[in-house]
Write an enzyme that holds these catalytic residues in place. Structure first.
Site, PDB file in Angstrom:
ATOM      1  N   GLY A  73      40.963  39.310  34.785  1.00 46.71           N
ATOM      2  CA  GLY A  73      42.266  39.201  35.435  1.00 46.71           C
ATOM      3  C   GLY A  73      42.902  37.847  35.185  1.00 46.71           C
ATOM      4  O   GLY A  73      44.117  37.740  34.949  1.00 46.71           O
ATOM      5  N   THR A  74      42.086  36.816  35.208  1.00 45.97           N
ATOM      6  CA  THR A  74      42.583  35.460  34.975  1.00 45.97           C
ATOM      7  C   THR A  74      43.212  35.348  33.588  1.00 45.97           C
ATOM      8  O   THR A  74      44.292  34.767  33.421  1.00 45.97           O
ATOM      9  CB  THR A  74      41.415  34.448  35.098  1.00 45.97           C
ATOM     10  OG1 THR A  74      40.863  34.559  36.409  1.00 45.97           O
ATOM     11  CG2 THR A  74      41.880  33.030  34.857  1.00 45.97           C
ATOM     12  N   GLN A 186      44.502  42.991  43.029  1.00 51.81           N
ATOM     13  CA  GLN A 186      43.993  43.462  44.326  1.00 51.81           C
ATOM     14  C   GLN A 186      44.468  44.869  44.679  1.00 51.81           C
ATOM     15  O   GLN A 186      43.996  45.445  45.664  1.00 51.81           O
ATOM     16  CB  GLN A 186      44.385  42.491  45.443  1.00 51.81           C
ATOM     17  CG  GLN A 186      43.569  41.201  45.446  1.00 51.81           C
ATOM     18  CD  GLN A 186      42.099  41.406  45.804  1.00 51.81           C
ATOM     19  OE1 GLN A 186      41.719  42.402  46.421  1.00 51.81           O
ATOM     20  NE2 GLN A 186      41.257  40.468  45.409  1.00 51.81           N
ATOM     21  N   SER A 206      42.062  43.880  36.831  1.00 51.30           N
ATOM     22  CA  SER A 206      40.712  43.417  36.510  1.00 51.30           C
ATOM     23  C   SER A 206      39.698  44.445  36.993  1.00 51.30           C
ATOM     24  O   SER A 206      39.713  44.843  38.156  1.00 51.30           O
ATOM     25  CB  SER A 206      40.464  42.066  37.182  1.00 51.30           C
ATOM     26  OG  SER A 206      39.111  41.691  37.012  1.00 51.30           O
ATOM     27  N   HIS A 208      36.467  44.503  37.716  1.00 51.80           N
ATOM     28  CA  HIS A 208      35.412  44.299  38.718  1.00 51.80           C
ATOM     29  C   HIS A 208      35.919  44.354  40.161  1.00 51.80           C
ATOM     30  O   HIS A 208      35.126  44.331  41.087  1.00 51.80           O
ATOM     31  CB  HIS A 208      34.613  43.016  38.447  1.00 51.80           C
ATOM     32  CG  HIS A 208      35.299  41.734  38.802  1.00 51.80           C
ATOM     33  ND1 HIS A 208      35.019  41.064  39.963  1.00 51.80           N
ATOM     34  CD2 HIS A 208      36.227  40.996  38.160  1.00 51.80           C
ATOM     35  CE1 HIS A 208      35.747  39.939  40.002  1.00 51.80           C
ATOM     36  NE2 HIS A 208      36.485  39.887  38.923  1.00 51.80           N
ATOM     37  N   THR A 244      37.091  40.728  18.932  1.00 51.59           N
ATOM     38  CA  THR A 244      36.549  42.088  18.990  1.00 51.59           C
ATOM     39  C   THR A 244      36.500  42.584  20.429  1.00 51.59           C
ATOM     40  O   THR A 244      36.003  41.889  21.312  1.00 51.59           O
ATOM     41  CB  THR A 244      35.138  42.117  18.368  1.00 51.59           C
ATOM     42  OG1 THR A 244      35.230  41.632  17.032  1.00 51.59           O
ATOM     43  CG2 THR A 244      34.558  43.524  18.377  1.00 51.59           C
ATOM     44  N   CYS A 332      37.203  31.694  45.176  1.00 52.64           N
ATOM     45  CA  CYS A 332      37.461  30.591  44.264  1.00 52.64           C
ATOM     46  C   CYS A 332      37.677  29.300  45.026  1.00 52.64           C
ATOM     47  O   CYS A 332      37.514  28.218  44.488  1.00 52.64           O
ATOM     48  CB  CYS A 332      38.697  30.887  43.416  1.00 52.64           C
ATOM     49  SG  CYS A 332      38.804  32.591  42.929  1.00 52.64           S
TER      50      CYS A 332
HETATM   51  C1  LIG Z   1      40.063  38.332  41.399  1.00 51.00           C
HETATM   52  C2  LIG Z   1      41.495  38.026  41.173  1.00 51.00           C
HETATM   53  C3  LIG Z   1      41.963  37.485  39.965  1.00 51.00           C
HETATM   54  C4  LIG Z   1      41.021  37.068  38.867  1.00 51.00           C
HETATM   55  O1  LIG Z   1      40.413  38.138  38.232  1.00 51.00           O
HETATM   56  P1  LIG Z   1      39.091  37.842  37.353  1.00 51.00           P
HETATM   57  O2  LIG Z   1      38.857  39.103  36.634  1.00 51.00           O
HETATM   58  O3  LIG Z   1      38.014  37.524  38.335  1.00 51.00           O
HETATM   59  O4  LIG Z   1      39.408  36.701  36.469  1.00 51.00           O
HETATM   60  C5  LIG Z   1      43.303  37.282  39.796  1.00 51.00           C
HETATM   61  N1  LIG Z   1      44.165  37.594  40.775  1.00 51.00           N
HETATM   62  C6  LIG Z   1      43.776  38.113  41.948  1.00 51.00           C
HETATM   63  C7  LIG Z   1      44.789  38.454  42.963  1.00 51.00           C
HETATM   64  C8  LIG Z   1      42.430  38.346  42.199  1.00 51.00           C
HETATM   65  O5  LIG Z   1      42.047  38.845  43.356  1.00 51.00           O
END
Ligand SMILES: *Cc1c(COP(=O)(O)O)cnc(C)c1O
Length: 396
Positions: A73-74, A186, A206, A208, A244, A332
């Site tokens: 996500g980052t 989220q 993201s 996970h 890749t 974080c």
């Molecule tokens: C967890 C999160 C991210 C980051 O996602 P990652 O896959 O852990 O890098 C970004 N934005 C929000 C709102 C999140 O909750």
């Protein structure tokens, strides 16, 4: 008998579903080809990528060509922001909010250092930004607006559709389009996402956070968007994200999203009832607590509570000893003793922000687990407050 542990930190990450692991497994062994290779090994992997891309696109009401796989996500957030401003070829304005995840917030701060003019929208006491304030913040040189869909600390939902509509109107009279990005990490898998309805040009997810594997994400980029890569290499992901592709994890992400979307309503109902049970139980049993945003203006899975006069970290550790996993502010932010930037933006007083704890639910949580939390929490809070000088000054 060993005590069963209770996981109430599903906004930090989630367990990978067994169906997802099963779906991923062949791509670590039998189907190991590089999706860019032209032989049959490669074609098989490439077909799996295509399939995952189409699936994810369909859940977002997008076209497969508008889905770009990323490492998390980052990374999706970084490509969105830096990709748009880099492609613009000139400095301009960036509008975001005070309550973004650090993936956006720290990227904006970097842009500020590079000479971009940044504006951060305020949040009200429910953790929601104002569309009017956004309209006022728009300048002639504004390049991008980035507003998250739901906040990861308090769960507050932002008026993405309204912002999308307003920007569409503003863009009608402009030569240089303002792009609209939303961090939907989220909400993906928890709320039905439709890029047309939301009116976004870019959207991050993201895996996970919806029972998929860690280390894989996606970025939706509307067709025709002027965006440049932030890393360089091969032609993968149309050159926007060279490297890749992580085929197994991408397949897992698509499966996880499929399962989540299929069960959205059922899970939402279950999770909402757990959250409300915990919320009401806490209010009944523990004095001097503040609920930081919940209800209509928030997603169902997050309950952020301030236990005044104690340290959230201390409460987290005590709960952990009792086998209950929660978080303070955001994962974080843990390790830093600064009060949460989100709670500060919402105007939560320092004494309350220090004692804030986030309970975030997943569909696997049960009523029995909530009952167990309600059994142990009041005593822990009482004990911690007994040791708190602030509490004792107030209550003697
Ligand atoms: C967890 C999160 C991210 C980051 O996602 P990652 O896959 O852990 O890098 C970004 N934005 C929000 C709102 C999140 O909750």
């Amino acid at each position: 008998m060993k005590k069963k542990r209770i996981y109430l930190d599903n906004s930090a990450t989630t367990a990978v579903r067994s169906e997802v692991i099963k779906e991923m497994r062949p791509y670590f062994s039998a189907i190991y080809g590089n999706p860019s290779s032209f032989h049959s090994f490669g074609r098989k992997a490439h077909a799996a990528l295509n399939n995952a891309r189409e699936k994810i696109a369909s859940f977002l009401n997008a076209d497969a060509s508008e889905i770009f796989f990323t490492g998390c996500g980052t990374e999706s957030d970084n490509i969105a922001l830096f990709g748009i401003v880099n492609a613009a070829g000139k400095k301009g304005g960036v509008i975001s909010t005070k309550i973004e995840h650090h993936a956006i917030l720290h990227s904006c701060q970097r842009l500020e250092k590079l000479g971009y003019e940044t504006a951060y929208l305020n949040a009200d006491k429910d953790g929601v930004v104002s569309v009017d304030e956004l309209v006022k913040a728009v300048k002639d040189d504004t390049l991008i607006v980035s507003v998250m869909h739901a906040n990861n600390e308090v769960g507050s939902l932002q008026p993405i559709e309204k912002i999308g509509e307003v920007l569409k109107k503003i863009n009608r009279d402009r030569a240089n389009k303002i792009y609209f990005h939303s961090d939907c990490v989220q909400t993906a898998g928890k709320i039905n996402l439709d890029v047309e309805k939301l009116g976004v040009d870019l959207l991050s997810i993201s895996a996970h956070k919806f029972n998929g594997p860690k280390g894989v994400g996606a970025l939706y980029v509307r067709k025709g968007t002027n965006i440049a890569p932030i890393t360089y290499g091969g032609h993968h992901e149309q050159g926007l994200r060279p490297g890749t592709e992580n085929v197994a994890y991408i397949v897992g992400m698509a499966k996880a999203l499929e399962l989540s979307v299929k069960e959205i309503e059922e899970h939402d109902k279950h999770i909402r009832s757990l959250r409300d049970k915990l919320k009401n139980g806490i209010i009944e049993r523990i004095p001097n607590v503040i609920i930081n945003s919940s209800g209509d203006k928030a997603v169902s899975n997050i309950l952020n509570v301030s236990f005044n006069y104690i340290e959230g970290e201390a409460l987290l550790l005590k709960l952990d000893m009792a086998g209950i996993a929660v978080s303070t502010g955001s994962a974080c932010a843990s390790g830093s003793s600064e009060p949460s930037h989100v709670l500060s933006a919402m105007g939560v007083a320092a004494v309350a922000a220090q004692g804030a704890v986030r309970f975030s639910f997943g569909w696997q949580n049960t009523r029995e687990e909530v009952e167990r939390v309600l059994e142990v929490l009041p005593k822990i809070v009482k004990d911690l407050r007994r040791m708190s000088p602030v509490w004792n000054n107030q209550n003697n």
